[in-house]
Design an enzyme around this catalytic site. Structure first.
Site, PDB file in Angstrom:
ATOM      1  N   HIS A  56     -58.981 -51.796 -35.977  1.00 31.39           N
ATOM      2  CA  HIS A  56     -58.073 -52.094 -37.204  1.00 31.39           C
ATOM      3  C   HIS A  56     -57.419 -51.120 -37.965  1.00 31.39           C
ATOM      4  CE1 HIS A  56     -59.896 -56.264 -36.460  1.00 31.39           C
ATOM      5  NE2 HIS A  56     -58.851 -56.516 -36.052  1.00 31.39           N
ATOM      6  N   ARG A  73     -63.574 -52.259 -29.088  1.00 26.60           N
ATOM      7  CA  ARG A  73     -64.082 -52.806 -30.301  1.00 26.60           C
ATOM      8  C   ARG A  73     -63.359 -54.175 -30.474  1.00 26.60           C
ATOM      9  NH1 ARG A  73     -66.801 -48.638 -33.221  1.00 26.60           N
ATOM     10  NH2 ARG A  73     -65.891 -46.670 -32.534  1.00 26.60           N
TER      11      ARG A  73
END
Ligand code: PAF
Length: 282
Positions: free
Chosen positions: A37, A186
């Site tokens: 992110h 991830r």
């Protein structure tokens, strides 16, 4: 960094930014932020004048109530992680009634068939929920560009379709998958894996890499059978699906046709934790 919990106050700031003629970049998230992110936020900041990050666990995209209950809720640490970037961010973290009012329900979309494949087959109503929340967020934030990771590759294609059918003037940017050192993609869900689970789960990516080697010399069917057998032997991971599909239409590849871009996709369970990953094959 400014944090907004209500729609009206962020809309005021967005209106000012628009009046000043600045470009708005948007990174929608469900929180439990990880390095993937943060790299989306960094890329967005390089390419846009103003960066908005939303943190909202969207109830309408979960078909399984226990998956929603178990989804990590880490707003305070998410804020600390965003602060560590030392960027001037606008963070929008509304509650469900702020976005949905009193009816927390998804709109129904037809995404040209994309919605029936892979994730759509296994997660009933999932893409209606994603489409509903992303459309609501786009209407509030009015971004020029929005950034999504390619881990959720089908979601990325669905959002591009959403823009087209809803006539929203947003450029959708797909960003490469960020991986842990062992190759595991991830994901916020990795938070629920122990470190030894994470080592086991790297098998998903290792298998995709072997698929990439086989692609071009073996048929799609042979590769599919091989992947299924590899997972049957695995003591920990349960395969939900493996697909080789065209990267645009996401239609399953029976024969490999020249000139098309193929990708391989896996969804698998590590205990009760659902993990997905994909790679480009050519
Ligand atoms: O990818 C996600 O985290 C979510 O599906 C999104 C796009 C933020 C919508 O809730």
């Amino acid at each position: 960094m400014q944090i907004f919990r209500d729609k009206a106050s962020i809309e005021l700031v967005i209106a000012e930014v628009k009046r000043a003629g600045k470009s708005i970049g948007f990174v929608p998230t469900m929180g439990a932020l990880h390095a993937g992110h943060l790299s989306l936020v960094r890329q967005c900041a390089k390419e846009c004048d103003v960066v908005v990050v939303s943190i909202f666990i969207n109830p309408t995209q979960f078909d399984n109530p226990s998956d929603l209950d178990n989804y990590p809720r880490t707003l305070d640490t998410d804020i600390v992680k965003l602060e560590s970037l030392e960027l001037d961010l606008l963070v929008f973290a509304p509650n469900a009634s702020e976005l949905y009012g009193s009816k927390v329900e998804a709109e129904h979309f037809i995404f040209g068939g994309l919605e029936h494949r892979m994730e759509g087959k296994f997660r009933n109503g999932h893409f209606d929920g994603v489409g509903t929340v992303v459309k609501k967020l786009f209407e509030i934030i009015k971004p020029d560009r929005a950034y999504f990771g390619e881990k959720d590759f089908q979601q990325l294609q669905i959002i591009k379709k959403l823009i087209e059918i809803s006539h929203l003037p947003v450029e959708i940017i797909g960003c490469p998958i960020d991986r842990e050192a062992n190759g595991l993609a991830r994901s916020s869900r990795n938070e629920r894996l122990t470190s030894s689970d994470r080592e086991e789960a790297a098998f998903i990516y290792q298998t995709l890499l072997k698929v990439k080697q086989k692609f071009g010399t073996e048929s799609a069917k042979n590769i599919r059978d091989w992947v299924e057998k590899e997972f049957e032997k695995h003591p920990f991971l349960k395969l939900e699906y493996f697909e080789i599909a065209d990267g645009n239409s996401l239609i399953t590849a029976e024969d490999i046709e020249p000139g098309l871009n193929y990708r391989a996709f896996i969804a698998a369970y590590a205990k009760d934790i659902r993990l997905i990953d994909n790679v480009a094959l050519n």
